[in-house]
Design a protein around this motif. Sequence first.
Motif, mmCIF file in Angstrom:
data_model
loop_
_atom_site.group_PDB
_atom_site.id
_atom_site.type_symbol
_atom_site.label_atom_id
_atom_site.label_comp_id
_atom_site.label_asym_id
_atom_site.label_seq_id
_atom_site.Cartn_x
_atom_site.Cartn_y
_atom_site.Cartn_z
ATOM 1 N N SER A 1 17.102 7.972 6.680
ATOM 2 C CA SER A 1 15.940 8.872 6.634
ATOM 3 C C SER A 1 14.670 8.048 6.734
ATOM 4 O O SER A 1 14.693 6.822 6.541
ATOM 5 N N GLY A 2 13.552 8.725 6.998
ATOM 6 C CA GLY A 2 12.270 8.050 6.985
ATOM 7 C C GLY A 2 11.967 7.454 5.625
ATOM 8 O O GLY A 2 11.376 6.367 5.524
ATOM 9 N N LYS A 3 12.400 8.139 4.562
ATOM 10 C CA LYS A 3 12.190 7.640 3.201
ATOM 11 C C LYS A 3 12.892 6.299 3.001
ATOM 12 O O LYS A 3 12.328 5.366 2.414
ATOM 13 N N ASP A 4 14.122 6.189 3.509
ATOM 14 C CA ASP A 4 14.852 4.919 3.394
ATOM 15 C C ASP A 4 14.113 3.801 4.120
ATOM 16 O O ASP A 4 14.038 2.666 3.624
ATOM 17 N N ALA A 5 13.556 4.118 5.295
ATOM 18 C CA ALA A 5 12.810 3.107 6.054
ATOM 19 C C ALA A 5 11.585 2.647 5.271
ATOM 20 O O ALA A 5 11.278 1.444 5.216
ATOM 21 N N ARG A 6 10.885 3.603 4.646
ATOM 22 C CA ARG A 6 9.706 3.253 3.837
ATOM 23 C C ARG A 6 10.096 2.345 2.673
ATOM 24 O O ARG A 6 9.362 1.421 2.320
ATOM 25 N N GLU A 7 11.240 2.614 2.065
ATOM 26 C CA GLU A 7 11.677 1.800 0.930
ATOM 27 C C GLU A 7 11.966 0.359 1.365
ATOM 28 O O GLU A 7 11.702 -0.586 0.608
ATOM 29 N N LYS A 8 12.492 0.185 2.565
ATOM 30 C CA LYS A 8 12.728 -1.166 3.082
ATOM 31 C C LYS A 8 11.393 -1.920 3.214
ATOM 32 O O LYS A 8 11.292 -3.089 2.849
ATOM 33 N N ILE A 9 10.389 -1.237 3.761
ATOM 34 C CA ILE A 9 9.074 -1.872 3.932
ATOM 35 C C ILE A 9 8.441 -2.154 2.573
ATOM 36 O O ILE A 9 7.874 -3.235 2.354
ATOM 37 N N LEU B 1 6.728 5.374 8.942
ATOM 38 C CA LEU B 1 6.117 4.061 8.815
ATOM 39 C C LEU B 1 4.749 3.976 9.468
ATOM 40 O O LEU B 1 4.051 2.968 9.321
ATOM 41 N N ALA B 2 4.369 4.986 10.231
ATOM 42 C CA ALA B 2 3.113 4.941 10.996
ATOM 43 C C ALA B 2 1.906 4.903 10.052
ATOM 44 O O ALA B 2 1.904 5.576 9.020
#
Length: 345
Positions: free
Chosen positions: A308-316, A344-345
């Motif tokens: 999910s987009g949330k998972d991507a944000r957590e990586k960052i 992430l944008a």
Amino acid sequence: MSILFNAYPLARAALFAMDAETAHEITLTNLQRAYDCGAMRALLHASPKAPTSLMGLALANPVGLAAGLDKNGAYIDALGNMGFGFIEVGTVTPRAQPGNPKPRMFRLPKANALINRLGFNNQGLDAFLANVQRSHWRKQGGVLGLNIGKNADTPIERAADDYLLGLAGVYPHADYVTVNISSPNTHNLRALQGEDELSALLERLRDKRAELADRHGRHVPLAVKIAPDLTQEQIDVIADLLPRHGVDGVIATNTTLSRDSVKGLPHADEAGGLSGTPVHGLSLAVIERLRKRAGRALAIIGVGGILSGKDAREKIAAGADAVQLYTGLIYRGPALVAECVRALA
């Protein structure tokens, strides 16, 4: 974004009724056919923007494709059409090899996970480079990473020879090169993450890259892909060693050998590396430790369990500069790419 990407949930039921590796091959073949058809290519195209940089490379967005989906670099353009900011293909070994016996890929749908023991199955360096050179992705401004490994029958004490052959072969055709020392499916490969073994390998890679940079007149960034199953002390050693040897980035992480989060599920006891949701937390812990130890001396690409987009944000948020997707695409489909870019944008 393409309306066809949003139709993936309809296709998923049919794909999940097949053997996982067969479905993988059919999906890539059909994606390529659609790309080869000009009208369909336009319908499939996505180009979400969130410009950033990684290891000195300018990316259209920080969402990449992880190695392993396209081992032979045969589908680069079709995959690039899905909206990735960068694509990594391989792992390629110097000589062709069949990998492990089938079946060797298993879905765990209740955990949004996969287990694979593919074992670096690929057509070898010559075929890989022919595919890479036929593709248009780089010529059109796309960023391409090429992932190198060792042959299964190369003794571990001679592993560096295979990596040097791979580096020399891919160097002129790569925007960055990834050294994969963390697949759990090649015997003893993860031993190369030990301090002495890693230092010796990196020293030889550093010298070879300097020679190749002189020959080709360009510096190609180098990344190392590591496992999620390392101790904090092992992570600290890696965080110290990589910058010391001129390595530009680290990919955190590969698949896990842990089965703690999938106990009791069908296929949970199959041998191989577990990917998908169960790896997300393990990967976050490695990223956080790397960033704390290395500061800004290393670029970090976060991979493992992004659904999910949330998972991507957590990586960052944990310290990654960019992310890569693989298993999430199997469960969510191509729409996941744009979702992560927007997040992430």
